[in-house]
Write an enzyme that holds these catalytic residues in place. Structure first.
Site, PDB file in Angstrom:
ATOM      1  N   MET A 136       0.802  -1.228   0.000  1.00 43.11           N
ATOM      2  CA  MET A 136       0.000   0.000   0.000  1.00 43.11           C
ATOM      3  C   MET A 136       0.838   1.284   0.000  1.00 43.11           C
ATOM      4  SD  MET A 136      -2.924  -1.149  -0.442  1.00 43.11           S
ATOM      5  CE  MET A 136      -3.963   0.290  -0.211  1.00 43.11           C
ATOM      6  N   VAL A 156       3.485   3.847  -2.349  1.00 40.27           N
ATOM      7  CA  VAL A 156       3.999   4.172  -3.677  1.00 40.27           C
ATOM      8  C   VAL A 156       5.517   4.033  -3.648  1.00 40.27           C
ATOM      9  CG1 VAL A 156       4.107   5.971  -5.439  1.00 40.27           C
ATOM     10  CG2 VAL A 156       2.105   5.805  -3.955  1.00 40.27           C
ATOM     11  N   HIS A 187      -3.801  -4.741  -9.856  1.00 37.68           N
ATOM     12  CA  HIS A 187      -4.733  -3.659  -9.525  1.00 37.68           C
ATOM     13  C   HIS A 187      -6.164  -4.141  -9.781  1.00 37.68           C
ATOM     14  CE1 HIS A 187      -6.179   0.404  -8.964  1.00 37.68           C
ATOM     15  NE2 HIS A 187      -6.951   0.215 -10.015  1.00 37.68           N
TER      16      HIS A 187
HETATM   17  C1  GRF Z   1      -5.798  -6.773  -4.163  1.00 34.19           C
HETATM   18  O1  GRF Z   1      -7.150  -6.470  -4.310  1.00 34.19           O
HETATM   19  C2  GRF Z   1      -4.985  -6.053  -5.194  1.00 34.19           C
HETATM   20  O2  GRF Z   1      -5.694  -5.773  -6.352  1.00 34.19           O
HETATM   21  C3  GRF Z   1      -4.602  -4.773  -4.518  1.00 34.19           C
HETATM   22  O3  GRF Z   1      -4.446  -5.110  -3.169  1.00 34.19           O
HETATM   23  C4  GRF Z   1      -5.246  -6.245  -2.858  1.00 34.19           C
HETATM   24  C5  GRF Z   1      -4.360  -7.238  -2.160  1.00 34.19           C
HETATM   25  O4  GRF Z   1      -5.090  -8.285  -1.624  1.00 34.19           O
HETATM   26  N1  GRF Z   1      -3.404  -4.221  -5.116  1.00 34.19           N
HETATM   27  P1  GRF Z   1      -4.327  -9.499  -0.938  1.00 34.19           P
HETATM   28  O5  GRF Z   1      -3.547  -8.937   0.250  1.00 34.19           O
HETATM   29  O6  GRF Z   1      -3.451 -10.134  -1.940  1.00 34.19           O
HETATM   30  O7  GRF Z   1      -5.434 -10.400  -0.479  1.00 34.19           O
END
Ligand code: GRF
Length: 210
Positions: free
Chosen positions: A95, A97, A114
């Site tokens: 989460m 950048v 994404h």
């Molecule tokens: C996913 O929905 C992905 O698209 C986004 O972050 C989420 C990660 O989910 N980038 P997880 O931790 O892999 O369950």
């Protein structure tokens, strides 16, 4: 000499995409090994899942900022990934950048997933953006990471229909399920070195994905 393709996974959350990739490796569907799992969050599901698989998994404190790593943290992430000799950095729900020196250290070797069909609905809560906009089809995208937000060349996409009765949660759940198919498929193609990049176009040697 051991030539196994080495993957470093970065995540901040529950790690379901990490699990999908680790399971696909264990099932022999991806010719690779997970060399390292790193998180900016402790506790994080992704670290728990990695440790349960006896994989090296570390929390690295992200520093003072909310949406990016501070310089010391960025250097710590880079050093850990370089020491693990990773061929590919896989962002799985990371989460923050990533900025200049991280991008330069692993240029062309960082991918992200994404939860929308990019270039539509970049940024936060792509599934909710799609639902609010009223599109009938959305999905997920695996892309190379560049200096922009969700703007790098697209490796693969998978569609998910938007249903009339969908809530943000139900749509997000189906997109998540699609991610668990798409991400291992894209990582496998990269590990097999069956992907080439020509400008923004990412060309698959075999079996173009849907
Ligand atoms: C996913 O929905 C992905 O698209 C986004 O972050 C989420 C990660 O989910 N980038 P997880 O931790 O892999 O369950």
């Amino acid at each position: 000499m051991n030539n196994t393709f080495r993957i470093g996974v970065l995540g901040s959350g529950q790690g379901s995409n990490f699990v999908a990739i680790a399971d696909a490796i264990a099932a022999g569907q991806i010719p690779a090994e997970i060399a390292l799992v790193l998180s900016d969050v402790e506790p994080a599901g992704i670290l728990t899942h990695a440790r349960a698989r006896n994989l090296p998994a570390h929390f690295i404190p992200p520093g003072q900022f909310r949406t990016k790593l501070d310089e010391a943290a960025e250097q710590a992430f880079i050093a850990a990934l370089e020491n693990a000799k990773v061929d590919l950095v896989v962002l799985a729900g990371f989460m923050r950048v990533l900025k200049g020196s991280f991008l330069r250290s692993f240029e062309g070797r960082i991918i992200n997933i994404h939860p929308s069909l990019l270039p539509s609905f970049p940024g936060l809560e792509g599934w909710k953006q799609a639902l609010d906009y009223g599109v009938k089809v959305t999905g997920c995208t695996v892309h190379f990471v560049d200096a922009g937000v969700d703007s790098g060349a697209i490796v693969g996409q998978q569609t998910v229909p938007v249903l009339d009765q969908d809530t943000p949660a139900s749509l997000h759940q189906r997109i998540h399920a699609a991610e668990h198919e798409l991400y291992p498929r894209c990582v496998a193609a990269l590990a097999r070195r069956e992907i080439s990049v020509a400008g923004r176009r990412v060309i698959w040697k075999h079996t173009p994905q849907n």
